[in-house]
Enzyme design. Structure first.
Site, PDB file in Angstrom:
ATOM      1  N   GLY A 149       0.828  -1.189   0.000  1.00 38.07           N
ATOM      2  CA  GLY A 149       0.000   0.000   0.000  1.00 38.07           C
ATOM      3  C   GLY A 149       0.871   1.252   0.000  1.00 38.07           C
ATOM      4  CB  CYS A 150       0.186   4.736  -1.007  1.00 43.19           C
ATOM      5  SG  CYS A 150      -1.451   4.942  -0.275  1.00 43.19           S
ATOM      6  CE1 TYR A 151      -1.343   7.938   4.223  1.00 41.09           C
ATOM      7  CE2 TYR A 151      -3.192   6.426   4.164  1.00 41.09           C
ATOM      8  CZ  TYR A 151      -2.711   7.716   4.180  1.00 41.09           C
ATOM      9  OH  TYR A 151      -3.591   8.765   4.165  1.00 41.09           O
ATOM     10  CB  ALA A 154       5.292   6.549   3.160  1.00 45.81           C
ATOM     11  CD  GLU A 242       0.683   7.793   1.266  1.00 41.76           C
ATOM     12  OE1 GLU A 242      -0.252   7.593   0.477  1.00 41.76           O
ATOM     13  OE2 GLU A 242       1.457   6.921   1.627  1.00 41.76           O
TER      14      GLU A 242
END
Lengths: 346, 346, 346, 346
Positions: A149-151, A154, A242
């Site tokens: 996932g994107c989060y 990061a 993000e």
């Protein structure tokens, strides 16, 4: 160079469209199949006019696709719908899944967070978690890659080396996450209307966001113990980008400088991960449209604590870009191929 | 009703302009003096065309003001410049200062955080901290009120009752703060250009923002011990609004529900502070342009922790609105007078 | 392929930075010199952190540059400052100027609109107007190319073929122009602060914008008569992008369909100019970050009139992208080299 | 003062909500009934949390409303749905309709532009066009007022006096209109998602927008001849606000100064219409949230032409604010009552 024929399943979402944007300029890819069940029969340029300048096959239904000459498939379907579709694909295809369906290794965790049993869990054993910088060798050999996932991308890019090096305490992690609106997809929902999301800021999914168990799974593996994190996302009035502000406790005598040194060392040779330049705080503007992650480490005024900031473009390194990075590995290509685009600013 | 003649010193900043916006509709105020040294000689409508529909005195220099008929002065000057100006005002004036100059009670703390000794510390003893809901009686009797910073207003409104009730631990407070760009003022700085601040998100003032000691001063008073907080602000691409996500440790057996009950009770009769309606998460959109603070309390997935969210409009409850609320108290008026405006959404 | 050493003069503005963004990925360019007098001594990544991932020479003063190995220079200085700098450059350099200094062919017109006499008008005879699709042959042979303004590029791409084909009347042209804020540059001005330009819309430069004489010069050449246009720009709360809505009178029996056919024919083989896909209205979102111009033609409800819409990214096709397109021509390279980037959406 | 009980039909749209926002502070109104068929049973604060601070009746279905004590109804239903609902209301109610249903006087024009015959045309004869400054006397006596569209309010406020005075030619009017996204309502549509409408600009409804016949109807009445206008709207990335740039031909010897003088005279005593202050160009920022219209007149460089700019807040003077202005007239109240709010800037 040789053009590998690829397909994109679920090409009518933002993730699928960003994959096409990047693939169209990738010297080793030939986009042969685009599927989008709800838009079958349309040209991609009708659904995404920004792609009008690219020559593309028409959108078709999944079941109409001819996969015989295709070697790789990117899947941009919503969570819970990709598992069955991927299960039904011919086994000669390498699959890079951008949904959440194959990210969680534990069936029970999946069922708890995604509202029901998985429908293709037999593939989970085969799936490799596609956080490129941390699973590179396994990705090279994989047939099925589950892009993070994107989060999680990061957060894990920041925390995995720090936990691995023992400089922060995995038991006290608070992740305040901020995302642009594209993270919510293109489906019609009231909260992502311009007038609702614009000129304002709102938290969402407090203590219930599905990226939390994904983050915890990976942190736990490295920590060697069960890790539970606070993960609180916020919707920011911007389209892309993000940024995660992570509040951590230093382990024993470790300092913020130790954290920074750990990260610098770990990512010294990584093309897509870097520390913020001197005097610069990480900001989403600096990575927009690129496959880069920018990291920053700051001492807290509270002794023994550190503030960690990680930023990326949720649709690129957070999704389609990392998918292509994994594709490059899976096909023995230079890892940066097709991903050299510099961030678009302003 | 009787019109009290007021003056605004430093009327050419956003804070001064928002004071004028509200004062123009306040039934008990007559705007008699507007000063702005760098714009002296201009009409307010030239400096702020959105005020063109209001009949206003011309902008003059501070030293040109005739204060003889004026009863109250609002000061919207930048930090460090208001102290001497206020010291020089006739003593018959009640002063509501929106700068930071009289917020810190300790001269040493002031000098440390504001880069030099205070030039009118003799007035500090007289100054009352203008967090209306918590210093109401003292404000009623005050001649000089130091209105809190925008962030401290959001944070203290949330934390003071919780610390006072003993339901959270003052030793472990992490404040992730997010503000619209108007918080940075109207002075020309590159980072607040549209192209720099737009479509993106950046942290700033990490571990060094001047609102931290102000928050700590007030928390320490209630906690009965020195409190140090983590305070990390972020610049959000919106003009107005501010939201603080506070990560706290529950004290002993207290629960998130206890926190919510404490706040509900404490603010039950307060016109400007309320809990988010059922099913609604606090968002800056819901308070924009109004004097309201909206609070929300959420259990963390980590046992023994709680997530606290507080949002307000930085220029209204975070500055000009609270200043008027204090004015109302100081002159024996209904506290809500001139502040009834409902939030502007969308 | 052979890398041509290039320099960028005035690299600290948005135009210079976008040139660097594109040049960094251009396979035939090697960025050898970057100048920025006010930032000399800094790294480019300090001035534009989004370029941190690119290896670049440090910023130096113009006079410090060693041009001996350099073959081409891009100039991104503000108007009126580039003329003398370019005059002082060694003659072996090919120069692509992105300022307005060499766009106007008539010294008197220049003096009238730019507030004083030109300081290097001897170079004007040599300068070729860099509207690539319309001056291709001359650009190939040029040493000095004056890239058009962003608005003129959008307007002329639409109008030149229509006037040339005689389907619209050059005597009745109303151009309502809309631009994102990056068109105003990075210098500090109050009207481009986030809080001033955000969440709102304002006209500017009514009947006095310097792109009007540039548009008129080129239209007059094709029309064979003096053309005066109405040109009214507006500042839109977005960073990038530009859209011109042009209201025109059809010539004699010509129809909107004739206009569309004229444009389709004229640009059939152009890689960067295209008609909006069926069912799509041109929007800045669809060209953001790309070198594309998107055109649309619509019949007016008023008989005998037509509505013409042209959109592009002001920093790319409106400036740095077209500059590189011209560079490619001047050095005999494929015209699309380094400009294949697809638009970034959302 | 006496509180008049009012109802709002269709309170769950942006127009209805803005009516409630203003009505809540109106000293002569008591909000007794709120209907919203799709949200019946909910509290208004659940549907619009920014109204949480206001005490309001629950949302009910239209047919559940008890109108016996109510004196006035505001109707915020979508076009084509209000006609039947209004027809069914008790005749003792004064009705202020904010939809388009009773704006067009000619049944054939209505049928052509709204896709079918009107279902309550018998009420049209009774309906008064609610452009307050131009139909004041008729509005005072009306039982049913059809409030103008947002664009027509901006355009007619500018053009009616100029045509009436004979200073511009009604045969050559080009209206380039720009609106914030709230003009499109709160219904779910892809083009108004944040990621679609943000950071970009797009035309829409070219030569087919329903406000064109409404504008033409009113202009024709004053011109004494059939007027056809060019009307081209654009969607701007902002929530509120609307600005029309009108390109007109001066009549005979008239000048731009004559136009300005005509408008100044005509609106000298109007509280809500004014010329832009000296040195200021009309911008939506300057009227946001207020009931004001700001006008500007500029000479074109083309001899004999003039540029006219009109701006307002589409939800206030363009809808709910003007509705309340009309209500005030209909009930003999001061016309500005409840509408004194100054624009919210920034």
């Amino acid at each position: 160079m040789r053009k590998i024929k690829i397909g994109v399943i679920g090409a009518s979402g933002y993730t699928g469209a960003d994959l096409v944007r990047l693939a169209a300029c990738h010297p080793g890819m030939d986009i042969a199949v685009l599927t989008a069940n709800s838009h079958a029969g349309k040209k991609m340029a009708e659904v995404f006019p920004h792609l009008a300048s690219v020559s593309l096959p028409p959108l078709i239904k999944n079941e109409e696709a001819d996969w015989s000459d295709v070697e790789a498939v990117f899947c941009g379907l919503p969570h819970a719908t990709s598992q069955e579709v991927i299960l039904g694909l011919p086994r000669h295809l390498k699959v890079i899944d951008m949904s959440a369906d194959f990210r969680l290794r534990d069936p029970q965790t999946y069922a708890t967070w995604y509202g029901g049993p998985h429908k293709a869990f037999e593939l989970q054993g085969e799936a490799v978690y596609g956080l490129t910088e941390h699973y590179r060798d396994a990705i090279r050999r994989a047939r099925l890659v589950a892009c993070p996932g994107c989060y999680p991308t990061a957060v894990l890019t920041m925390l995995l080396p720090l936990i691995s090096a023992g400089v922060i305490d995995p038991a006290d992690l608070i992740i305040d996450a901020k995302s642009g609106v594209s993270g919510a997809g293109r489906s019609l929902k009231q909260n992502i209307l311009f007038c609702e999301a614009g000129e304002g800021l709102s938290p969402y999914g407090i203590a219930s966001h599905r990226h939390a168990p994904e983050i915890e799974q990976e942190l736990s593996l490295v920590a060697g113990r069960n890790v539970t994190v606070n993960f609180t996302p916020h919707l920011i009035p911007m389209s892309r980008g993000e940024l995660c502000t992570i509040y951590a406790k230093l382990a024993g005598p470790a300092t913020a400088a130790d954290c920074a040194a750990t990260l610098s060392d770990r990512y010294a040779n990584e093309p897509f991960v870097s520390m913020a330049p001197k005097g610069v705080l990480p900001s989403t503007q600096f990575v927009r449209g690129s496959n880069n992650v920018m990291l920053g480490v700051y001492p807290d005024r509270i002794p023994g604590r550190v503030i960690l900031i990680s930023t990326l473009d949720n649709l690129v390194k957070g999704s389609a870009g990392q998918a292509i990075q994994n594709f490059n590995l899976m096909f023995g290509l230079a890892e940066t191929l097709g991903l050299e685009q510099v961030a678009l600013f302003p």
